[in-house]
Design a protein around this motif. Structure first.
Motif, PDB file in Angstrom:
ATOM      1  N   LYS A  82       0.824  -1.206   0.000  1.00 47.95           N
ATOM      2  CA  LYS A  82       0.000   0.000   0.000  1.00 47.95           C
ATOM      3  C   LYS A  82       0.863   1.264   0.000  1.00 47.95           C
ATOM      4  O   LYS A  82       0.375   2.355  -0.233  1.00 47.95           O
ATOM      5  N   TYR A  83       2.156   1.121   0.259  1.00 50.60           N
ATOM      6  CA  TYR A  83       3.073   2.252   0.282  1.00 50.60           C
ATOM      7  C   TYR A  83       3.790   2.457  -1.060  1.00 50.60           C
ATOM      8  O   TYR A  83       4.587   3.364  -1.207  1.00 50.60           O
ATOM      9  N   LYS A  84       3.507   1.602  -2.022  1.00 50.56           N
ATOM     10  CA  LYS A  84       4.209   1.619  -3.306  1.00 50.56           C
ATOM     11  C   LYS A  84       4.166   2.989  -3.987  1.00 50.56           C
ATOM     12  O   LYS A  84       5.137   3.423  -4.561  1.00 50.56           O
ATOM     13  N   GLY A  85       3.053   3.695  -3.940  1.00 56.38           N
ATOM     14  CA  GLY A  85       2.928   4.975  -4.621  1.00 56.38           C
ATOM     15  C   GLY A  85       3.422   6.163  -3.832  1.00 56.38           C
ATOM     16  O   GLY A  85       3.418   7.283  -4.330  1.00 56.38           O
ATOM     17  N   GLY A  86       3.878   5.966  -2.616  1.00 58.73           N
ATOM     18  CA  GLY A  86       4.282   7.082  -1.757  1.00 58.73           C
ATOM     19  C   GLY A  86       5.722   7.482  -1.926  1.00 58.73           C
ATOM     20  O   GLY A  86       6.470   7.542  -0.960  1.00 58.73           O
ATOM     21  N   SER A  87       6.131   7.769  -3.154  1.00 56.01           N
ATOM     22  CA  SER A  87       7.520   8.164  -3.372  1.00 56.01           C
ATOM     23  C   SER A  87       7.578   9.537  -4.026  1.00 56.01           C
ATOM     24  O   SER A  87       6.587  10.035  -4.555  1.00 56.01           O
ATOM     25  N   TYR A  88       8.735  10.119  -3.970  1.00 55.16           N
ATOM     26  CA  TYR A  88       8.939  11.445  -4.528  1.00 55.16           C
ATOM     27  C   TYR A  88      10.379  11.565  -5.012  1.00 55.16           C
ATOM     28  O   TYR A  88      11.259  10.828  -4.566  1.00 55.16           O
ATOM     29  N   TYR A  89      10.615  12.480  -5.939  1.00 54.74           N
ATOM     30  CA  TYR A  89      11.958  12.657  -6.496  1.00 54.74           C
ATOM     31  C   TYR A  89      12.798  13.552  -5.588  1.00 54.74           C
ATOM     32  O   TYR A  89      12.343  14.600  -5.134  1.00 54.74           O
ATOM     33  N   ARG A  90      14.032  13.103  -5.309  1.00 53.85           N
ATOM     34  CA  ARG A  90      14.973  13.868  -4.499  1.00 53.85           C
ATOM     35  C   ARG A  90      16.109  14.375  -5.386  1.00 53.85           C
ATOM     36  O   ARG A  90      17.021  13.617  -5.719  1.00 53.85           O
ATOM     37  N   PRO A  91      16.069  15.630  -5.811  1.00 54.02           N
ATOM     38  CA  PRO A  91      17.130  16.148  -6.682  1.00 54.02           C
ATOM     39  C   PRO A  91      18.518  16.053  -6.046  1.00 54.02           C
ATOM     40  O   PRO A  91      19.500  15.788  -6.724  1.00 54.02           O
ATOM     41  N   ASP A  92      18.592  16.270  -4.709  1.00 52.50           N
ATOM     42  CA  ASP A  92      19.887  16.211  -4.031  1.00 52.50           C
ATOM     43  C   ASP A  92      20.488  14.813  -4.046  1.00 52.50           C
ATOM     44  O   ASP A  92      21.700  14.652  -4.002  1.00 52.50           O
ATOM     45  N   LYS A  93      19.639  13.788  -4.123  1.00 56.29           N
ATOM     46  CA  LYS A  93      20.110  12.399  -4.178  1.00 56.29           C
ATOM     47  C   LYS A  93      20.106  11.871  -5.615  1.00 56.29           C
ATOM     48  O   LYS A  93      20.654  10.810  -5.884  1.00 56.29           O
ATOM     49  N   GLY A  94      19.420  12.579  -6.509  1.00 62.26           N
ATOM     50  CA  GLY A  94      19.368  12.166  -7.903  1.00 62.26           C
ATOM     51  C   GLY A  94      18.559  10.899  -8.138  1.00 62.26           C
ATOM     52  O   GLY A  94      18.842  10.138  -9.057  1.00 62.26           O
ATOM     53  N   ARG A  95      17.557  10.669  -7.287  1.00 60.83           N
ATOM     54  CA  ARG A  95      16.735   9.469  -7.453  1.00 60.83           C
ATOM     55  C   ARG A  95      15.409   9.621  -6.723  1.00 60.83           C
ATOM     56  O   ARG A  95      15.217  10.541  -5.948  1.00 60.83           O
ATOM     57  N   THR A  96      14.531   8.679  -6.985  1.00 57.22           N
ATOM     58  CA  THR A  96      13.223   8.667  -6.338  1.00 57.22           C
ATOM     59  C   THR A  96      13.366   8.085  -4.942  1.00 57.22           C
ATOM     60  O   THR A  96      14.129   7.150  -4.723  1.00 57.22           O
ATOM     61  N   TRP A  97      12.625   8.643  -3.998  1.00 59.03           N
ATOM     62  CA  TRP A  97      12.721   8.260  -2.599  1.00 59.03           C
ATOM     63  C   TRP A  97      11.355   7.837  -2.086  1.00 59.03           C
ATOM     64  O   TRP A  97      10.342   8.421  -2.433  1.00 59.03           O
ATOM     65  N   SER A  98      11.325   6.857  -1.231  1.00 54.50           N
ATOM     66  CA  SER A  98      10.081   6.417  -0.605  1.00 54.50           C
ATOM     67  C   SER A  98       9.957   7.078   0.758  1.00 54.50           C
ATOM     68  O   SER A  98      10.948   7.229   1.463  1.00 54.50           O
ATOM     69  N   ASN A  99       8.732   7.442   1.128  1.00 56.96           N
ATOM     70  CA  ASN A  99       8.560   8.067   2.448  1.00 56.96           C
ATOM     71  C   ASN A  99       8.040   7.082   3.487  1.00 56.96           C
ATOM     72  O   ASN A  99       7.554   7.472   4.528  1.00 56.96           O
ATOM     73  N   VAL A 100       8.154   5.796   3.219  1.00 61.13           N
ATOM     74  CA  VAL A 100       7.731   4.760   4.149  1.00 61.13           C
ATOM     75  C   VAL A 100       8.754   4.644   5.293  1.00 61.13           C
ATOM     76  O   VAL A 100       9.945   4.884   5.099  1.00 61.13           O
ATOM     77  N   THR A 101       8.282   4.303   6.485  1.00 62.93           N
ATOM     78  CA  THR A 101       9.190   4.111   7.620  1.00 62.93           C
ATOM     79  C   THR A 101       9.581   2.639   7.737  1.00 62.93           C
ATOM     80  O   THR A 101       8.904   1.756   7.197  1.00 62.93           O
ATOM     81  N   GLY A 102      10.640   2.396   8.467  1.00 64.59           N
ATOM     82  CA  GLY A 102      11.063   1.019   8.701  1.00 64.59           C
ATOM     83  C   GLY A 102       9.979   0.194   9.383  1.00 64.59           C
ATOM     84  O   GLY A 102       9.744  -0.964   9.040  1.00 64.59           O
ATOM     85  N   GLN A 103       9.295   0.792  10.335  1.00 63.59           N
ATOM     86  CA  GLN A 103       8.231   0.073  11.044  1.00 63.59           C
ATOM     87  C   GLN A 103       7.080  -0.248  10.104  1.00 63.59           C
ATOM     88  O   GLN A 103       6.497  -1.331  10.171  1.00 63.59           O
TER      89      GLN A 103
END
Length: 136
Positions: A82-103
């Motif tokens: 259910k967290y698959k779509g919760g990502s965003y682009y991080r220009p400083d990292k040059g890649r897409t990032w997920s905002n999901v937590t470890g828990q």
């Protein structure tokens, strides 16, 4: 090895031990231990479903964010997450990032029949020492 990485490795070891021993008590499963193997300098820790459930119950996933923050670890989500779509682009990292937590990663895997997590620990990459994958 940086202090953050040493704390992380210690945290993963403790969380895994708690999850495994907790899983034995909570699930009344036969004695087992997480599968740990080293391959090409990477430590791979595979938890069974029961160990993943125990890890979720004791909040072991919180160790990831407490020590590494939100941007010093990688995640591979199951295709049905259910967290698959919760990502965003991080220009400083040059890649897409997920905002999901470890828990959230661990708890979601635990909630699925047969769901489990695999942790990859990369000692030679102190900026990104962990990869977590979930599957079910």
């Amino acid at each position: 090895m940086s202090g953050r990485f040493k704390r992380f490795v210690a945290g993963v070891a403790v969380a895994t031990a708690v999850a495994v021993s907790g899983g034995l008590a909570v699930a009344a499963a036969p004695a087992s231990a997480a599968t740990v193997r080293e391959t090409q300098g990477v430590w791979v820790i595979t938890l069974t479903h029961e160990e993943t459930v125990a890890a979720a119950q004791v909040g072991a996933g919180n160790v990831i964010n407490a020590i590494l923050g939100n941007d010093h670890w990688r995640v591979t989500l199951d295709s049905d997450s259910k967290y698959k779509g919760g990502s965003y682009y991080r220009p400083d990292k040059g890649r897409t990032w997920s905002n999901v937590t470890g828990q959230q990663v661990i708890a979601e895997a635990a909630a699925h029949r047969g769901g489990y997590v695999v942790l990859g620990v990369f000692p030679d990459n102190p900026d990104m020492p962990l990869w977590v994958a979930q599957a079910w």
